[in-house]
Design an enzyme around this catalytic site. Structure first.
Site: not given
Ligand code: AMP
Length: 136
Positions: A30, A86, A93, A99-101
């Site tokens: 990120d 999110n 979001q 997407h996965f954090h």
């Protein structure tokens, strides 16, 4: 219409700190990390939220998230990690591409999700429970 920023990353049109990719999924750091090592795992095919994703792609996302999390734990010495995901602007979001954090965590890292502990009144729980169950 402006093209999705994560689709541009998938196509290599803008750079990313890429960690791993396979046929349907990729992961990169990120750009504004909550903690150093904060990564994202995304499906290559554009879908906006979890609801639209194909099962096999989702399975690949979560298995990749686990693999990436293990590597981040090893590299950063983090004590634990959050997987956050999110759906919709109301949930936080910002990028409308699923997407996965994967966020490495330390007990003293100062980051809080501000989890609220609500409660149900009277028969609110029973009626909601039934409504949700009917839809499953
Ligand atoms: P969300 O709020 O769940 O939509 O999170 C979007 C995330 O994407 C944020 O944590 C951003 O820092 C991250 N992000 C946005 N643009 C980029 C980029 N070009 N490369 C890496 N991460 C990005």
């Amino acid at each position: 219409m402006k093209e999705c920023i994560f689709c541009k990353i998938v196509k290599g049109e803008i750079p990313s700190a890429s960690l791993i990719e396979n046929e349907t999924v990729m992961s990169f750091l990120d750009i504004n990390p909550v903690n150093h090592g904060h990564a994202l795992v995304i499906p290559k095919k554009h879908v906006e939220t979890l609801i639209e994703a194909e099962q096999a792609v989702l399975e690949n996302c979560i298995l990749t998230a686990r693999q990436v999390a293990e590597a981040i734990l090893g590299a950063t010495g983090a004590e634990g990690f959050n997987i956050l995901q999110n759906n919709g602007r109301c949930s936080g979001q910002v990028v409308p591409h699923l997407h996965f954090h994967v966020i490495p965590r330390w007990s003293d890292d100062g980051f809080s999700l501000g989890w609220r502990q609500g409660r149900y009144e009277d028969n609110e729980l029973d009626s909601l429970l039934e409504d949700i169950k009917q839809r499953l």
